[in-house]
Design an enzyme around this catalytic site. Structure first.
Site, PDB file in Angstrom:
ATOM      1  N   ARG A  33       0.829  -1.213   0.000  1.00 40.67           N
ATOM      2  CA  ARG A  33       0.000   0.000   0.000  1.00 40.67           C
ATOM      3  C   ARG A  33       0.862   1.261   0.000  1.00 40.67           C
ATOM      4  N   ALA A  80      -3.372  -5.955   8.091  1.00 44.43           N
ATOM      5  CA  ALA A  80      -4.213  -5.431   9.179  1.00 44.43           C
ATOM      6  C   ALA A  80      -3.468  -4.303   9.867  1.00 44.43           C
ATOM      7  N   SER A 127      -7.150 -13.997  15.339  1.00 39.14           N
ATOM      8  CA  SER A 127      -6.179 -13.753  16.416  1.00 39.14           C
ATOM      9  C   SER A 127      -6.676 -14.255  17.766  1.00 39.14           C
ATOM     10  N   GLU A 129      -6.336 -12.633  20.289  1.00 36.34           N
ATOM     11  CA  GLU A 129      -6.907 -11.464  20.971  1.00 36.34           C
ATOM     12  C   GLU A 129      -8.432 -11.546  21.006  1.00 36.34           C
ATOM     13  N   TYR A 151      -9.318  -3.379  18.093  1.00 38.77           N
ATOM     14  CA  TYR A 151      -8.632  -4.330  17.203  1.00 38.77           C
ATOM     15  C   TYR A 151      -9.296  -5.699  17.281  1.00 38.77           C
ATOM     16  N   LYS A 155     -11.257  -7.978  14.506  1.00 40.56           N
ATOM     17  CA  LYS A 155     -10.839  -9.348  14.156  1.00 40.56           C
ATOM     18  C   LYS A 155     -12.006 -10.333  14.287  1.00 40.56           C
ATOM     19  N   ARG A 193       9.873  -7.589  21.150  1.00 40.17           N
ATOM     20  CA  ARG A 193      10.957  -6.907  20.416  1.00 40.17           C
ATOM     21  C   ARG A 193      11.462  -5.721  21.226  1.00 40.17           C
ATOM     22  N   ARG A 281      -3.254  -0.280  29.144  1.00 39.41           N
ATOM     23  CA  ARG A 281      -4.364  -0.257  28.181  1.00 39.41           C
ATOM     24  C   ARG A 281      -5.717  -0.054  28.875  1.00 39.41           C
ATOM     25  N   PRO A 282      -6.672   0.561  28.176  1.00 38.53           N
ATOM     26  CA  PRO A 282      -7.991   0.778  28.780  1.00 38.53           C
ATOM     27  C   PRO A 282      -8.662  -0.529  29.227  1.00 38.53           C
TER      28      PRO A 282
HETATM   29  P1  NAP Z   1       2.356  -6.697  10.986  1.00 37.88           P
HETATM   30  O1  NAP Z   1       3.817  -6.997  11.028  1.00 37.88           O
HETATM   31  O2  NAP Z   1       1.817  -5.563  11.786  1.00 37.88           O
HETATM   32  O3  NAP Z   1       1.945  -6.496   9.453  1.00 37.88           O
HETATM   33  C1  NAP Z   1       0.712  -5.941   9.096  1.00 37.88           C
HETATM   34  C2  NAP Z   1       0.692  -5.777   7.597  1.00 37.88           C
HETATM   35  O4  NAP Z   1      -0.565  -5.211   7.216  1.00 37.88           O
HETATM   36  C3  NAP Z   1       1.783  -4.838   7.052  1.00 37.88           C
HETATM   37  O5  NAP Z   1       2.318  -5.405   5.887  1.00 37.88           O
HETATM   38  C4  NAP Z   1       1.006  -3.580   6.718  1.00 37.88           C
HETATM   39  O6  NAP Z   1       1.559  -2.831   5.666  1.00 37.88           O
HETATM   40  C5  NAP Z   1      -0.316  -4.197   6.252  1.00 37.88           C
HETATM   41  N1  NAP Z   1      -1.378  -3.194   6.198  1.00 37.88           N
HETATM   42  C6  NAP Z   1      -1.725  -2.313   7.170  1.00 37.88           C
HETATM   43  N2  NAP Z   1      -2.726  -1.520   6.711  1.00 37.88           N
HETATM   44  C7  NAP Z   1      -2.995  -1.911   5.449  1.00 37.88           C
HETATM   45  C8  NAP Z   1      -3.917  -1.474   4.448  1.00 37.88           C
HETATM   46  N3  NAP Z   1      -4.760  -0.461   4.682  1.00 37.88           N
HETATM   47  N4  NAP Z   1      -3.924  -2.103   3.256  1.00 37.88           N
HETATM   48  C9  NAP Z   1      -3.052  -3.121   3.009  1.00 37.88           C
HETATM   49  N5  NAP Z   1      -2.160  -3.583   3.908  1.00 37.88           N
HETATM   50  C10 NAP Z   1      -2.137  -2.980   5.106  1.00 37.88           C
HETATM   51  O7  NAP Z   1       1.517  -7.995  11.415  1.00 37.88           O
HETATM   52  P2  NAP Z   1       2.002  -9.518  11.563  1.00 37.88           P
HETATM   53  O8  NAP Z   1       2.524  -9.713  12.938  1.00 37.88           O
HETATM   54  O9  NAP Z   1       2.781  -9.918  10.387  1.00 37.88           O
HETATM   55  O10 NAP Z   1       0.586 -10.260  11.549  1.00 37.88           O
HETATM   56  C11 NAP Z   1      -0.022 -10.665  10.321  1.00 37.88           C
HETATM   57  C12 NAP Z   1      -1.527 -10.792  10.534  1.00 37.88           C
HETATM   58  O11 NAP Z   1      -1.772 -11.738  11.567  1.00 37.88           O
HETATM   59  C13 NAP Z   1      -2.225  -9.513  10.985  1.00 37.88           C
HETATM   60  O12 NAP Z   1      -3.522  -9.531  10.421  1.00 37.88           O
HETATM   61  C14 NAP Z   1      -2.326  -9.656  12.491  1.00 37.88           C
HETATM   62  O13 NAP Z   1      -3.414  -8.904  12.992  1.00 37.88           O
HETATM   63  C15 NAP Z   1      -2.550 -11.146  12.600  1.00 37.88           C
HETATM   64  N6  NAP Z   1      -2.086 -11.790  13.842  1.00 37.88           N
HETATM   65  C16 NAP Z   1      -0.807 -11.582  14.263  1.00 37.88           C
HETATM   66  C17 NAP Z   1      -0.356 -12.247  15.398  1.00 37.88           C
HETATM   67  C18 NAP Z   1       1.048 -12.077  15.893  1.00 37.88           C
HETATM   68  O14 NAP Z   1       1.304 -12.435  17.054  1.00 37.88           O
HETATM   69  N7  NAP Z   1       1.968 -11.603  15.074  1.00 37.88           N
HETATM   70  C19 NAP Z   1      -1.228 -13.116  16.080  1.00 37.88           C
HETATM   71  C20 NAP Z   1      -2.511 -13.302  15.600  1.00 37.88           C
HETATM   72  C21 NAP Z   1      -2.938 -12.649  14.456  1.00 37.88           C
HETATM   73  P3  NAP Z   1       2.433  -1.491   5.894  1.00 37.88           P
HETATM   74  O15 NAP Z   1       3.842  -1.960   6.001  1.00 37.88           O
HETATM   75  O16 NAP Z   1       2.192  -0.710   4.674  1.00 37.88           O
HETATM   76  O17 NAP Z   1       1.941  -0.849   7.150  1.00 37.88           O
HETATM   77  O1  G4F Z   2       3.286  -7.283  22.402  1.00 38.53           O
HETATM   78  P1  G4F Z   2       1.920  -6.745  22.573  1.00 38.53           P
HETATM   79  O2  G4F Z   2       1.671  -5.363  22.107  1.00 38.53           O
HETATM   80  O3  G4F Z   2       0.972  -7.807  21.863  1.00 38.53           O
HETATM   81  P2  G4F Z   2      -0.604  -8.134  22.012  1.00 38.53           P
HETATM   82  O4  G4F Z   2      -1.352  -6.988  22.538  1.00 38.53           O
HETATM   83  O5  G4F Z   2      -0.718  -9.425  22.741  1.00 38.53           O
HETATM   84  O6  G4F Z   2      -1.035  -8.322  20.477  1.00 38.53           O
HETATM   85  C1  G4F Z   2      -0.239  -9.082  19.556  1.00 38.53           C
HETATM   86  O7  G4F Z   2      -0.657 -10.428  19.580  1.00 38.53           O
HETATM   87  C2  G4F Z   2      -2.014 -10.643  19.163  1.00 38.53           C
HETATM   88  C3  G4F Z   2      -2.287 -12.143  19.294  1.00 38.53           C
HETATM   89  O8  G4F Z   2      -2.836 -12.424  20.550  1.00 38.53           O
HETATM   90  C4  G4F Z   2      -2.166 -10.163  17.737  1.00 38.53           C
HETATM   91  F1  G4F Z   2      -3.426 -10.383  17.313  1.00 38.53           F
HETATM   92  C5  G4F Z   2      -1.847  -8.677  17.669  1.00 38.53           C
HETATM   93  O9  G4F Z   2      -1.941  -8.243  16.318  1.00 38.53           O
HETATM   94  C6  G4F Z   2      -0.434  -8.465  18.162  1.00 38.53           C
HETATM   95  O10 G4F Z   2       0.459  -9.070  17.261  1.00 38.53           O
HETATM   96  O11 G4F Z   2       1.500  -6.808  24.113  1.00 38.53           O
HETATM   97  C7  G4F Z   2       1.588  -7.988  24.872  1.00 38.53           C
HETATM   98  C8  G4F Z   2       1.346  -7.695  26.325  1.00 38.53           C
HETATM   99  C9  G4F Z   2       0.071  -6.873  26.602  1.00 38.53           C
HETATM  100  O12 G4F Z   2      -0.595  -7.429  27.695  1.00 38.53           O
HETATM  101  C10 G4F Z   2       0.585  -5.500  26.986  1.00 38.53           C
HETATM  102  O13 G4F Z   2      -0.239  -4.765  27.911  1.00 38.53           O
HETATM  103  O14 G4F Z   2       2.435  -6.908  26.826  1.00 38.53           O
HETATM  104  C11 G4F Z   2       1.904  -5.876  27.660  1.00 38.53           C
HETATM  105  N1  G4F Z   2       2.866  -4.779  27.710  1.00 38.53           N
HETATM  106  C12 G4F Z   2       3.434  -4.279  28.855  1.00 38.53           C
HETATM  107  N2  G4F Z   2       4.223  -3.242  28.562  1.00 38.53           N
HETATM  108  C13 G4F Z   2       3.313  -4.044  26.681  1.00 38.53           C
HETATM  109  C14 G4F Z   2       4.169  -3.089  27.208  1.00 38.53           C
HETATM  110  N3  G4F Z   2       3.066  -4.137  25.356  1.00 38.53           N
HETATM  111  C15 G4F Z   2       3.684  -3.256  24.535  1.00 38.53           C
HETATM  112  N4  G4F Z   2       3.470  -3.348  23.215  1.00 38.53           N
HETATM  113  N5  G4F Z   2       4.526  -2.283  25.020  1.00 38.53           N
HETATM  114  C16 G4F Z   2       4.801  -2.148  26.349  1.00 38.53           C
HETATM  115  O15 G4F Z   2       5.549  -1.268  26.761  1.00 38.53           O
END
Ligand code: NAP
Ligand code: G4F
Length: 330
Positions: A33, A80, A127, A129, A151, A155, A193, A281-282
């Protein structure tokens, strides 16, 4: 040669999945995009054989054009807005991309496939979530969904709509209910990360402290490379379905800090970590742990990387990256 279209190609999973599919002999197309996406160069460097198509999940005509260009056998809808915290500040755009975007992709796929609607297989990135305020421990495919953020609500919409297209039109549409999966390619805004980067930088004297929110939250963390293998296996099944993908092991943010700081030789992380109220978070998802026994039985899928190995891999990648940067500066 099978053909695949991946949305979210610039994301963590998009990169791992495209590597996997290219290695299997697929012709891979990725939706990208924006008029000058800064991550395009990353995709071109890591997976130069992927063919990029301009498009946006909120723009149905662009998706229809992308389907016509890619002519895919398999569609992986990974795109997403995926950062949960961001979704409270930007609920409308999250709903449009993460929710309505699924409708757009399903429609683009259905209309492209025409009369032979099940000829194109569709994967939706659902997810853990969605389990939110978890109603069952561990969570499985049938656990009641109780989303806790804009979010997660988006989903849930995408999840049920994918099931609805399967039931209404006979689409081969599958939902992967994936628990958290991480890697050195994880976005810097996510907690794994963020902690691994900070541990590496603090150990080298490049950073003084790390601000975090809730340290008690627990997640079922796996390795992204394992999870994209599960996505592919899902679409090779004769029938579409829903699958939980998880390790079955849960850890707190404190555990994450223990392993990450230990990996850089720091025994006690408490002097470096301060509370950052802005990260609270809220509504929190306190505790996630998945039951992936269905995926194990049907797909023959099991995770190969433990939590400790994952965190050590991520810290090592940060140290390598910092060493390269330093050598360039010196
Ligand atoms: P990510 O690193 O945040 O990647 C999200 C991707 O979506 C990026 O390539 C982003 O592109 C693209 N995107 C955002 N807005 C868009 C739009 N308007 N049109 C087209 N593309 C768009 O996520 P990920 O960790 O790889 O996860 C992949 C998918 O799995 C997501 O749907 C996420 O919600 C879901 N998921 C992730 C986890 C996890 O733990 N990683 C767990 C469960 C589900 P840009 O670079 O342009 O922003
Ligand atoms: O790493 P997080 O931001 O991931 P979260 O919220 O679990 O979501 C990720 O996993 C989901 C799958 O269950 C995906 F669907 C979603 O797209 C994403 O990839 O946070 C993990 C936990 C939360 O409870 C948060 O409150 O870490 C806690 N946390 C504490 N301090 C923090 C921080 N999270 C972030 N990002 N940054 C902090 O400083």
């Amino acid at each position: 040669m099978p053909r695949a279209l991946i949305t979210g190609i610039t994301g963590q999973d998009g990169l791992y999945l495209s590597e996997l599919l290219l290695a299997k002999g697929y012709e891979v197309y990725g939706l990208i995009r924006g008029q000058n996406n800064p991550k395009q160069a990353v995709v071109e460097r890591i997976v130069p054989d992927v063919q990029l198509i301009s498009g946006d999940l909120t723009d149905l005509p662009s998706l229809q054009r992308a389907m016509g260009e890619a002519r895919p056998d398999e569609v992986y809808n990974l795109g997403a807005i995926s950062y949960v915290a961001y979704s409270w500040d930007n609920p409308a755009v999250t709903t449009q991309v993460t929710g309505q975007g699924v409708l757009n992709m399903l429609e683009a796929t259905r209309t492209y496939a025409g009369d032979d609607v099940s000829s194109v297989r569709f994967y939706q990135a659902s997810s853990s979530e969605m389990f939110g305020k978890a109603q069952e421990v561990p969570q499985r495919e049938t656990t009641l969904l109780w989303p806790r953020s804009p979010y997660a609500v988006a989903k849930v919409f995408g999840h049920y709509l994918t099931i609805n297209y399967r039931e209404s039109y006979g689409m081969h549409a599958t939902c992967g209910m994936l628990f958290n999966h991480e890697s050195p390619r994880r976005g810097a805004e996510f907690v794994t990360r963020k902690v691994c980067m900070a541990a590496a930088r603090i150990s080298l004297g490049l950073q003084d402290s790390l601000g975090l929110g809730n340290l008690e939250a627990r997640r079922d963390w796996g390795f992204a490379g394992d999870y994209v293998e599960a996505m592919w296996r899902m679409l090779q099944q004769p029938q579409p379905d829903n699958y939980v993908i998880a390790t079955g092991v849960t850890h707190s943010i404190r555990d994450l800090l223990d392993v990450a700081f230990d990996a850089v030789g720091i025994e006690d992380w408490t002097p470096y970590v301060r509370h950052d109220e802005s990260q609270i978070r809220p509504a929190e998802v306190d505790h996630l742990i998945g039951d992936a026994s269905k995926a194990q039985e049907v797909l023959g899928w099991t995770p190969t990387v433990t939590f400790e190995e994952l965190v050590q891999m991520m810290v090592a990648a940060e140290l390598d990256e910092l060493a390269v940067t330093r050598s360039l500066v010196e």
